[in-house]
Scaffold this motif. Sequence first.
Motif, PDB file in Angstrom:
ATOM      1  N   TYR A  52       0.833  -1.207   0.000  1.00 16.30           N
ATOM      2  CA  TYR A  52       0.000   0.000   0.000  1.00 16.30           C
ATOM      3  C   TYR A  52       0.864   1.251   0.000  1.00 16.30           C
ATOM      4  O   TYR A  52       1.809   1.369   0.797  1.00 16.30           O
ATOM      5  CB  TYR A  52      -0.902  -0.005   1.233  1.00 16.30           C
ATOM      6  N   ASP A  60      -1.480   7.466  -1.827  1.00 17.72           N
ATOM      7  CA  ASP A  60      -2.623   7.339  -2.743  1.00 17.72           C
ATOM      8  C   ASP A  60      -3.929   7.772  -2.091  1.00 17.72           C
ATOM      9  O   ASP A  60      -4.901   8.073  -2.782  1.00 17.72           O
ATOM     10  CB  ASP A  60      -2.774   5.881  -3.203  1.00 17.72           C
ATOM     11  N   ARG A  86      -5.779   1.550  -7.750  1.00 14.93           N
ATOM     12  CA  ARG A  86      -4.660   0.604  -7.722  1.00 14.93           C
ATOM     13  C   ARG A  86      -5.176  -0.840  -7.678  1.00 14.93           C
ATOM     14  O   ARG A  86      -6.269  -1.103  -7.151  1.00 14.93           O
ATOM     15  CB  ARG A  86      -3.787   0.835  -6.495  1.00 14.93           C
ATOM     16  N   ASP A 132      -4.892  -4.296  -5.925  1.00 14.57           N
ATOM     17  CA  ASP A 132      -4.422  -4.837  -4.642  1.00 14.57           C
ATOM     18  C   ASP A 132      -4.018  -6.289  -4.835  1.00 14.57           C
ATOM     19  O   ASP A 132      -4.859  -7.159  -5.083  1.00 14.57           O
ATOM     20  CB  ASP A 132      -5.532  -4.705  -3.596  1.00 14.57           C
ATOM     21  N   SER A 171      -9.496  -4.368  -6.803  1.00 16.70           N
ATOM     22  CA  SER A 171      -9.043  -3.012  -7.106  1.00 16.70           C
ATOM     23  C   SER A 171      -9.403  -2.091  -5.951  1.00 16.70           C
ATOM     24  O   SER A 171     -10.432  -2.273  -5.293  1.00 16.70           O
ATOM     25  CB  SER A 171      -9.667  -2.507  -8.411  1.00 16.70           C
TER      26      SER A 171
END
Length: 504
Positions: free
Chosen positions: A76, A80, A91, A93, A99
């Motif tokens: 992470y 963001d 993003r 994951d 997502s």
Amino acid sequence: MKATVTAHRDFTIAAIDERIYSAFLEHLGRAVYTGIHEPDHPTADANGMRGDVAELVRELDIPFVRYPGGNFVSAYNWEDGIGPVEQRPVRLDLAWHTSESNRVGIHEFMAWCDTVNTRPMLAINLGSRGLDQARNFVEYVNGPLGSYWGDLRKKNGRAEPWNCRLWCLGNEMDGPWQIGHKTAEEYGRLANETAKALRAFDKGLELVVCGSSNSDMKTYPEWERIVLEHTYEAVDHISLHMYFANRDGDTQTYLSLNHKLDRYIATVAAAIRLVKANKRSKRDVHISFDEWNVWYHSNAEDRAVLEGNAGWPHAPRLLEDIYIFEDVLQVGCILNTFIRRSDVVKIACIAQLVNVIAPIMTEPGGPAWRQTIYYPYYFASRHGRGTALNLSVSCPGYDSIHDDNVPWLDIAGVHDEAARTLTFFAINRHAAESLQTEIALQGFGAARVTEHKVMTHENLRARNTLADPDAVVPRDGAGARVADGLLTVTLPPHSWQMIRVTLA
């Protein structure tokens, strides 16, 4: 069948740290999106947070919530989740093959903490990233104005530092499934250097280093020794995780799992003492049991998403265990274990809080409701604060693969001197026989029963659902009384009870 217990005012274990009733919230499935955050929901506040969920969370009186992961945190980028929402990146994951929209980030989470009267326990990515982003994250959250990160926080809408005191140095770094998995030597050195940097910023931070992901790991308990040899003087807690399952339908074996939990805690406590002795240290390091819960009901349904067969969905239904009455008994035994180990366990986080293996469930656009396990967690959090009593228990038992002579009675006692109360949490593991239980109250003076709650059900698989949210709920008990310093109560087969006694 009879059980006898002695509770003496002077025979105590430790003061219970309220943080053992904390929780965990990860960017996983619907924990965040349509869990705590649903801007179009009828109860949503100005920040898009569901008001019905916030009300249920406030009821639990949760001291801390660990965030944002979990496996999620190991890849992470915290940056963001700041700045204008419409400019935040989506993003992929890798941990949960979904997502992430980043519509909820540190600002939104911190505001939600204020709403539900809890405090943050923030996790740092030490998987794909390292020391530099860790110190930047801490400075963004806690730094003063006039610095780069403090001024950026102000630009993004928050001038005052949040002053978050509790930080996790990564997540489950012993696990080969983890993004950025490391050996104990690699992780121990990185965690120590990171801790040193964070303490150079603020020596008063409270830091949690990663212990074993579970007690079946091949590296356990040597992982704890090696990591602590590197970090002992720089951290305050070592984390442990454990999940509980009844995969073969054997209730007696399932309800003895907290004996495995107890050995896990005792072993890591011994590793802590060993390292302390080796280092001739005066410091104490404690255990943060920051992931625990029942988790197995949803495994088959989760497979398609976790194996990537569903693409990269946003906030899918993942790890949504629908808990049964049997799990009430298990959660009660787990909480009792933490109370009895309050000398070394200072933090514990039920994993998780909403929708994902959670005591609270929601329907998008619809209601929120309490799962069966909400109730033992609620009563322990509300009434399990004070001093843990070292109870002497005599009760018949049974042999299990997890321990010999597991007593049919599992019980913990708490003395709240300020409130002048005694609270006992008791579980009868037996499927067919009641437990005629006598608790000798010694050194407490005159007493009377003022609250008695019981949870039992003829169907171990009974559950609370959207269609029937109150199928399994606590009811008022009857028959518990104190006479001549003896508390007597009957525990029906497969039952959980809380008995509260007021002292004169």
